[in-house]
Write a protein that holds these residues in place. Sequence first.
Motif, short mmCIF file in Angstrom:
data_model
loop_
_atom_site.label_atom_id
_atom_site.label_comp_id
_atom_site.label_asym_id
_atom_site.label_seq_id
_atom_site.Cartn_x
_atom_site.Cartn_y
_atom_site.Cartn_z
N GLU A 121 0.84 -1.21 0.00
CA GLU A 121 0.00 0.00 0.00
C GLU A 121 0.87 1.26 0.00
OE1 GLU A 121 -3.41 2.19 -0.15
OE2 GLU A 121 -3.29 0.00 -0.23
N ARG A 122 1.93 1.25 0.77
CA ARG A 122 2.83 2.40 0.84
C ARG A 122 3.50 2.63 -0.51
NH1 ARG A 122 7.94 3.91 1.73
NH2 ARG A 122 8.79 1.81 1.72
N PHE A 124 2.37 1.70 -3.43
CA PHE A 124 1.34 2.16 -4.36
C PHE A 124 1.08 3.66 -4.20
CE2 PHE A 124 -3.16 2.92 -5.35
CZ PHE A 124 -3.15 2.57 -6.71
N GLU A 125 0.99 4.10 -2.93
CA GLU A 125 0.76 5.52 -2.66
C GLU A 125 1.93 6.37 -3.18
OE1 GLU A 125 -1.95 6.99 -1.54
OE2 GLU A 125 -2.95 5.04 -1.36
N GLN A 128 1.56 6.66 -6.93
CA GLN A 128 0.47 7.57 -7.27
C GLN A 128 0.91 9.02 -7.10
OE1 GLN A 128 -2.53 6.82 -8.59
NE2 GLN A 128 -1.78 4.71 -8.70
N GLN A 129 1.61 9.28 -6.03
CA GLN A 129 2.07 10.64 -5.77
C GLN A 129 3.07 11.10 -6.83
OE1 GLN A 129 3.00 11.26 -1.73
NE2 GLN A 129 3.57 13.39 -1.97
#
Length: 138
Positions: A121-122, A124-125, A128-129
């Motif tokens: 999840e980290r 992926f974030e 995205q950023q």
Amino acid sequence: MDKGSGRLTVFFEEPFWVGVFERVSEGKLSVCKVTFGAEPKDYEIYDFILKKYYHLRFSPAVATDVKEAGRNPKRIQREVHRYVEKSGIGTKSQQALKLQQEQMKTERKTIGREQREAEKERQFELKQQKKKEKHRGR
């Protein structure tokens, strides 16, 4: 008032000395295995019991038969020596240890899975950023 009993069996299991604490309370047996390393002296075992017994992680309780006995202590000691020479740990104790081992294994698996998912999840974030930062200039 409920009576409880305990037993410590120390034996050599290649390459270390191992102690198995058996605790019977309310007709249920729970077990904890401790690795000592080098052969422990009597005073070292006594010191270990006094200082660390209450911090031991015992296995989940397994039903067992509780035997009340008022027998000759010399006879009991002879039987203990025979018992240790023959079997090491009782089968009930082995079952309880196996149950504890499986429980710890499932705990480790769930913790590891949660950590992997959090890391994904980290990541992926972060991706995205980075995408958002690239497109802001245009």
